[in-house]
Design a protein around this motif. Structure first.
Motif, PDB file in Angstrom:
ATOM      1  N   CYS A 225       0.841  -1.210   0.000  1.00  0.00           N
ATOM      2  CA  CYS A 225       0.000   0.000   0.000  1.00  0.00           C
ATOM      3  C   CYS A 225       0.870   1.251   0.000  1.00  0.00           C
ATOM      4  N   ALA A 226       1.899   1.240   0.852  1.00  0.00           N
ATOM      5  CA  ALA A 226       2.787   2.403   0.935  1.00  0.00           C
ATOM      6  C   ALA A 226       3.518   2.620  -0.389  1.00  0.00           C
ATOM      7  N   PHE A 227       3.906   1.529  -1.029  1.00  0.00           N
ATOM      8  CA  PHE A 227       4.574   1.635  -2.339  1.00  0.00           C
ATOM      9  C   PHE A 227       3.680   2.324  -3.356  1.00  0.00           C
ATOM     10  N   TRP A 228       2.428   1.872  -3.476  1.00  0.00           N
ATOM     11  CA  TRP A 228       1.542   2.447  -4.480  1.00  0.00           C
ATOM     12  C   TRP A 228       1.132   3.870  -4.128  1.00  0.00           C
ATOM     13  N   ALA A 229       1.003   4.157  -2.840  1.00  0.00           N
ATOM     14  CA  ALA A 229       0.721   5.540  -2.446  1.00  0.00           C
ATOM     15  C   ALA A 229       1.880   6.445  -2.861  1.00  0.00           C
TER      16      ALA A 229
END
Length: 553
Positions: A78-82
């Motif tokens: 999630c943090a990567f895509w954010a």
């Protein structure tokens, strides 16, 4: 009821019906808290629908939910895509913050696959920093190595999204390092993977747009056409899709322009501007305005073209070389030359090919033969042994310079190669421009009959295209081939005009006003005339003009 809505949303998500997926999952979430996996689905749907702010908040909620469920691997994803979403929208600080959170989870043991995703992000950031900066930084020097390792991890784990992103990064790195053939072959591999449907929507869209951009930058028109057609099919299969659709329209408009369908290109560019302007701040809006300006300029709608280029600049897109070519069409040759020199100086040794091609044309018009020759030489060096558009542009520039130097016979060979390349690429406007130059070279070596045929074909092509300014130039050249109109071997048409006016006693200032040139440009043309005809003064030039029938007593 909530279970039905959630199931409906999940099924719509699997079918890539983003509007239905968003509405159903959001409705379920209004009744009770959603599991983090469904929050991620809702965030992805919002992103693809162009709801960036909502997508940011939903990814943050999904991230927190996965942390609460002790799923650091999914929280890291999630943090990567954010982070990637924010970086793509130009929000570097927030994007870097999210990637740092992902890195912290990876360092705490989130997993090998998550580490590979971050390696892709690291390599990408290094490349975006520019080739000069990249060459001097540790991570940048290892960008290819990072991408290759991520690709190996993705293949071993069977993670097709990671595999696609890593292969894209590896291919892009090879292209940027000058290994275009190998890089483009790698990009072809990733496109096969994406077009067979095994990659999720967001990474698939990233791959489509990035590959087309790289093909365009590499001047590989056939590949750009093929993959733009594939992107169009992909977008059309997802009617609700907002993200990536604007970039698709820009690519389609560019290819329509090159193919000679200017009315269609104008309409498509207009749709791209509309799509990318609402909501504001979308990546690609500036490029859409620039493409609109290109079509308007070629059609002779100069005021509208200027407004479009200015809008491109407002949206953060460098409006060059189109704006300089517009200044040239407006008769503001000195302004055009000053602008193109500035942009070339800022670009340093990595000036883009279209800029170098425009610089050769503009500097010749400004009388700067040495500057034009340098631009043509840079183009030839970039070309190397490749073919296609790059070769066509390099050969045209070389021929233009040789023609201006009075070496018309030598100019014929590169100009013929350029014409043949544009014919193979099916770019009718450039075919007609090549015919115009071939006519001038042919006329200079005494083949006026062949020149007339080239000009007649060029006039027909310009008229079909609606290229008003170029049609006027071609008709003027054709008029000068009428019986009884004298010509001077070795001089360009502009130099002949200057010589005629010098012979009538006009000053440089008067000549500049009549021909819409600067006094500096007139002085350069006059210096070229003296050199080519071996004349010592204006008086000698006047005598030459009368002796050769350029003016009558």
């Amino acid at each position: 009821m909530r279970v039905d809505q959630l199931d409906r949303g999940r099924r719509a998500y699997a079918r890539r019906e983003w509007g239905e997926a968003y509405a159903s999952i959001a409705a379920a979430g209004a009744e009770a808290a959603l599991p983090p996996e469904d929050l991620f689905r809702l965030a992805t749907s919002a992103m693809l629908l162009g709801r960036d702010g909502e997508a940011d908040d939903l990814l943050a909620a999904s991230y927190r939910g996965f942390l609460g469920d002790a799923r650091p691997d999914r929280a890291s994803r999630c943090a990567f895509w954010a982070g990637m979403s924010l970086l793509n929208r130009g929000q570097a600080a927030r994007g870097a913050g999210w990637l740092s959170l992902a890195q912290r989870l990876v360092d705490a043991g989130a997993g090998e696959v998550e580490r590979a995703y971050l390696a892709v992000a690291t390599a990408r950031q290094a490349m975006l920093a520019g080739s000069d900066a990249a060459a001097g930084s540790g991570d940048a020097d290892r960008a290819g190595e990072l991408a290759a390792a991520a690709l190996e991890t993705g293949e071993r784990a069977g993670d097709r999204d990671l595999t696609a992103l890593a292969r894209l990064t590896l291919g892009a790195w090879d292209v940027m390092r000058g290994r275009s053939a190998r890089g483009l072959a790698t990009l072809d591999e990733v496109m096969v993977d994406v077009t067979t449907g095994g990659v999720s929507a967001v990474p698939a869209g990233i791959v489509y747009c990035a590959v087309i951009e790289l093909c365009t930058a590499s001047m590989d028109l056939p590949r750009a056409r093929e993959w733009t057609t594939a992107l169009t099919r992909w977008c059309d299969a997802q009617p609700d899709l907002v993200l990536f659709r604007g970039e698709c329209l820009v690519n389609r408009a560019r290819l329509m322009r090159l193919r000679g369908s200017w009315d269609d290109a104008l309409a498509e560019a207009g749709r791209a501007v509309t799509r990318l302007s609402d909501p504001p701040g979308q990546r690609g809006a500036g490029e859409a305005w620039y493409e609109l300006g290109e079509v308007l300029r070629l059609r002779g709608d100069l005021e509208e073209a200027e407004a479009a280029y200015r809008s491109a600049d407002v949206h953060g897109y460098e409006p060059q070389p189109g704006l300089s070519l517009l200044r040239l069409a407006q008769g503001r040759t000195t302004d055009a030359a000053a602008a193109v020199r500035r942009v070339r100086a800022e670009a340093g040794p990595h000036a883009a090919v279209p800029l170098l091609a425009a610089a050769a044309e503009i500097l010749l018009a400004d009388g700067d033969l040495d500057g034009a020759a340098r631009a043509a030489a840079e183009l030839a060096a970039v070309r190397g042994g490749t073919g296609g558009m790059l070769t066509a542009l390099a050969d045209r520039a070389a021929g233009e310079v040789l023609l201006a130097q009075g070496r018309a016979r030598a100019a014929l060979e590169p100009l013929r190669r350029s014409w043949a390349a544009w014919v193979r690429l099916d770019v009718p406007y450039e075919v007609a421009r090549a015919r115009l130059l071939l006519a001038r070279a042919g006329c200079a070596v005494g083949d006026e009959d062949g020149a007339r045929l080239e000009l007649e074909s060029a006039c027909q092509a310009f008229e079909r295209l609606g290229a008003g300014p170029d049609l006027a130039v071609a008709r003027a050249d054709l008029g000068r081939l009428a019986p009884g109109v004298p010509r001077v071997v070795g001089l360009t048409d502009r130099e002949v005009e200057v010589l005629r006016l010098v012979a009538t006693g006009r000053t440089n200032r008067a000549i500049a006003a009549e021909l819409f040139l600067s006094e500096k440009t007139v002085a350069r043309h006059l210096s070229n005339i003296f050199d080519k005809l071996d004349l010592p003064s204006r008086a000698a030039a006047t005598a030459y003009a009368y002796e050769h029938g350029l003016v009558r007593a």
